[in-house]
Design a protein around this motif. Structure first.
Motif, PDB file in Angstrom:
ATOM      1  N   MET A  33     -24.974 -54.984  39.018  1.00 27.97           N
ATOM      2  CA  MET A  33     -26.256 -54.364  38.711  1.00 27.97           C
ATOM      3  C   MET A  33     -26.855 -54.896  37.410  1.00 27.97           C
ATOM      4  O   MET A  33     -28.031 -55.246  37.345  1.00 27.97           O
ATOM      5  N   TYR A  34     -26.030 -54.971  36.358  1.00 26.66           N
ATOM      6  CA  TYR A  34     -26.557 -55.225  35.023  1.00 26.66           C
ATOM      7  C   TYR A  34     -26.394 -56.656  34.534  1.00 26.66           C
ATOM      8  O   TYR A  34     -26.765 -56.961  33.391  1.00 26.66           O
ATOM      9  N   SER A  35     -25.875 -57.547  35.359  1.00 32.05           N
ATOM     10  CA  SER A  35     -25.724 -58.938  34.931  1.00 32.05           C
ATOM     11  C   SER A  35     -27.063 -59.585  34.612  1.00 32.05           C
ATOM     12  O   SER A  35     -27.131 -60.534  33.817  1.00 32.05           O
ATOM     13  N   VAL A  36     -28.154 -59.090  35.201  1.00 31.37           N
ATOM     14  CA  VAL A  36     -29.471 -59.684  34.931  1.00 31.37           C
ATOM     15  C   VAL A  36     -30.046 -59.228  33.593  1.00 31.37           C
ATOM     16  O   VAL A  36     -31.029 -59.806  33.110  1.00 31.37           O
ATOM     17  N   GLY A 157     -20.118 -58.535  32.938  1.00 28.98           N
ATOM     18  CA  GLY A 157     -21.306 -59.096  33.588  1.00 28.98           C
ATOM     19  C   GLY A 157     -22.276 -59.679  32.589  1.00 28.98           C
ATOM     20  O   GLY A 157     -22.769 -60.804  32.750  1.00 28.98           O
ATOM     21  N   ARG A 158     -22.554 -58.942  31.519  1.00 30.67           N
ATOM     22  CA  ARG A 158     -23.493 -59.427  30.502  1.00 30.67           C
ATOM     23  C   ARG A 158     -22.928 -60.623  29.742  1.00 30.67           C
ATOM     24  O   ARG A 158     -23.629 -61.615  29.503  1.00 30.67           O
ATOM     25  N   LEU A 159     -21.661 -60.541  29.353  1.00 34.16           N
ATOM     26  CA  LEU A 159     -21.043 -61.611  28.575  1.00 34.16           C
ATOM     27  C   LEU A 159     -20.957 -62.901  29.380  1.00 34.16           C
ATOM     28  O   LEU A 159     -21.393 -63.974  28.915  1.00 34.16           O
ATOM     29  N   LEU A 160     -20.415 -62.828  30.587  1.00 34.33           N
ATOM     30  CA  LEU A 160     -20.262 -64.027  31.400  1.00 34.33           C
ATOM     31  C   LEU A 160     -21.613 -64.597  31.816  1.00 34.33           C
ATOM     32  O   LEU A 160     -21.776 -65.825  31.896  1.00 34.33           O
ATOM     33  N   THR A 161     -22.583 -63.733  32.075  1.00 28.32           N
ATOM     34  CA  THR A 161     -23.904 -64.221  32.431  1.00 28.32           C
ATOM     35  C   THR A 161     -24.501 -65.030  31.294  1.00 28.32           C
ATOM     36  O   THR A 161     -25.087 -66.109  31.507  1.00 28.32           O
ATOM     37  N   GLY A 162     -24.364 -64.538  30.053  1.00 28.13           N
ATOM     38  CA  GLY A 162     -24.895 -65.269  28.910  1.00 28.13           C
ATOM     39  C   GLY A 162     -24.236 -66.625  28.742  1.00 28.13           C
ATOM     40  O   GLY A 162     -24.911 -67.638  28.518  1.00 28.13           O
ATOM     41  N   ILE A 163     -22.908 -66.658  28.861  1.00 22.42           N
ATOM     42  CA  ILE A 163     -22.179 -67.925  28.701  1.00 22.42           C
ATOM     43  C   ILE A 163     -22.547 -68.905  29.805  1.00 22.42           C
ATOM     44  O   ILE A 163     -22.858 -70.086  29.553  1.00 22.42           O
ATOM     45  N   TRP A 172     -26.761 -70.301  38.493  1.00 20.50           N
ATOM     46  CA  TRP A 172     -25.320 -70.404  38.669  1.00 20.50           C
ATOM     47  C   TRP A 172     -24.595 -69.230  38.012  1.00 20.50           C
ATOM     48  O   TRP A 172     -23.534 -68.806  38.467  1.00 20.50           O
ATOM     49  N   ALA A 173     -25.186 -68.694  36.955  1.00 20.07           N
ATOM     50  CA  ALA A 173     -24.599 -67.512  36.318  1.00 20.07           C
ATOM     51  C   ALA A 173     -24.570 -66.344  37.294  1.00 20.07           C
ATOM     52  O   ALA A 173     -23.569 -65.622  37.398  1.00 20.07           O
ATOM     53  N   ILE A 174     -25.651 -66.154  38.037  1.00 16.68           N
ATOM     54  CA  ILE A 174     -25.711 -65.056  39.004  1.00 16.68           C
ATOM     55  C   ILE A 174     -24.736 -65.289  40.158  1.00 16.68           C
ATOM     56  O   ILE A 174     -24.100 -64.354  40.648  1.00 16.68           O
ATOM     57  N   VAL A 175     -24.602 -66.537  40.601  1.00 15.13           N
ATOM     58  CA  VAL A 175     -23.621 -66.852  41.648  1.00 15.13           C
ATOM     59  C   VAL A 175     -22.216 -66.482  41.175  1.00 15.13           C
ATOM     60  O   VAL A 175     -21.427 -65.885  41.920  1.00 15.13           O
TER      61      VAL A 175
END
Length: 403
Positions: A33-36, A157-163, A172-175
């Motif tokens: 939900m919050y990765s975006v 989700g937030r940390l990995l998405t940023g990296i 690719w972050a969302i994938v």
């Protein structure tokens, strides 16, 4: 301690399996939900939209989830708790990966809305499952660990998405987040014990509406539902727009640096379980306002011009929010007289509606008054929450609540 009367108690193997499964479920839900959220400034730039419009990538998901919860909890009475929750996690993970390939903003938003609908099959059903299967003496801890999994998922989700966004781009972050959600869903399916106290029912709209009316007639439940709206609204608004502040001058942090700041989500993992234990010992009426007050203090600290103080503020917002949510959500299950999945659905409806409504309105506050305007809005929400908590403490409760 083991299982007593068919209910799962703290210390048993079944309790450990349940907690692992629910931790994975909470992790997947919040990660998907919050990765975006840390990507909102990137969406505003790449799709040439305003911060408020960019926030729809999250707000639409929470809005459709909120509305769908009321139906999903009823469908779980027909399909079964575990089947409903498993389909929710796995389906949302697949849709998240698909969303990364959509080139246009409108289509991407539609997919995010669909993800909210699919995810709705987990939160209220999970609360209902725990209320049905876990012994009352242990349900506070179990609920706290479920909420803790949500906190860990939100952080990861937030940390990995940023990296990943800095290294490979946001698509690719969302994938990557979708793939992680898929793995968590598989763990959930393997580890969660089957329901023992669930009784399958036919879908009866009249009976469903009567359940909702009965819950709304309870003044304590009404206040708890309002608390869900307020504490979640304040929490999400901080995280939606703090990225805009930290990526812009004078801070000018990178996406990866901002992502690492979200590691403070780990305090949510600790606070939810700890507060669940304290609530069982000292009473929910005492612990709920304490959590809200900590969230309020954290929001005020983010007004600082110092990055370390801002990070401390975000940590306190996170600690206070997860503490309050853990207490309020377990309180709903204890207070409800039957139809607990529907009671949980109403709580989460207001909870996610707060995320959607306040999270979007915060964009106007940011555009017209900057971060000070955002914090002012959050203060109004949380001071109202404290006033309601004071009122809540004066109401009579079921004996099962005072454990």
């Amino acid at each position: 301690m083991s299982e007593t009367g068919g209910y799962i108690e703290r210390g048993s193997a079944a309790f450990r399996r349940t907690n692992l499964a629910m931790f994975a479920a909470g992790f997947a839900t919040f990660a998907l939900m919050y990765s975006v959220q840390p990507l909102l400034p990137v969406f505003a730039r790449d799709f040439v939209v305003s911060p408020m419009v960019a926030s729809l990538a999250l707000s639409l998901t929470t809005f459709t989830l909120a509305g769908s919860l009321l139906i999903a909890s009823a469908l779980s009475e027909v399909w079964g708790r575990k089947r409903m929750m498993a389909g929710s996690i796995l389906g949302a993970a697949v849709l998240t990966m698909v969303s990364a390939a959509i080139p246009h903003w409108g289509g991407f938003l539609l997919m995010r809305a669909a993800i909210g609908v699919v995810l709705s099959g987990l939160p209220a059903v999970a609360m209902g499952y725990l209320a049905e299967e876990i012994h009352p003496r242990s349900v506070g801890l179990a609920m706290g660990l479920f909420v803790g999994g949500s906190g860990f998922g939100g952080m990861a989700g937030r940390l990995l998405t940023g990296i990943l966004a800095d290294a490979l781009g946001w698509r690719w972050a969302i994938v990557g987040i979708g793939a992680i959600g898929l793995v968590a869903g598989i763990i959930f399916v393997i580890r969660l014990p089957p329901s023992r106290h669930f009784e399958r029912r036919s879908l009866a709209i009249g009976s469903l509406l009567r359940s909702y009316r009965a819950h709304l007639a309870d003044p304590a439940l009404r206040l708890l539902y309002a608390e869900g709206f307020l504490i979640m609204g304040g929490f999400v608004t901080v995280y939606n727009y703090i990225t805009f502040r930290l990526l812009a001058p004078p801070f000018s942090l990178s996406q990866t640096s901002v992502g690492f700041i979200f590691a403070v989500y780990l305090v949510g993992v600790a606070s939810s379980a700890w507060m669940g234990h304290l609530a069982s010992r000292f009473g929910r009426a005492r612990m709920l306002p304490a959590g809200i007050a900590i969230e309020l203090l954290g929001a005020l600290l983010t007004l600082s011009g110092s990055v370390p103080v801002i990070v401390l503020g975000i940590a306190l917002v996170t600690f206070g929010f997860f503490a309050s949510h853990s207490v309020a959500s377990s309180w709903v299950g204890a207070q409800a007289r039957g139809a607990r999945a529907q009671a949980a659905a109403l709580y989460l409806f207001l909870y996610y509606l707060g995320s959607s409504v306040a999270g979007s309105i915060g964009g106007y506050a940011w555009s017209f008054a900057g971060w000070g305007g955002v914090v002012g809005m959050i203060v109004i929400l949380l001071v109202t929450g404290l006033a309601l908590a004071r009122r809540l403490a004066t109401l009579p409760f079921r004996a099962a609540e005072i454990i």
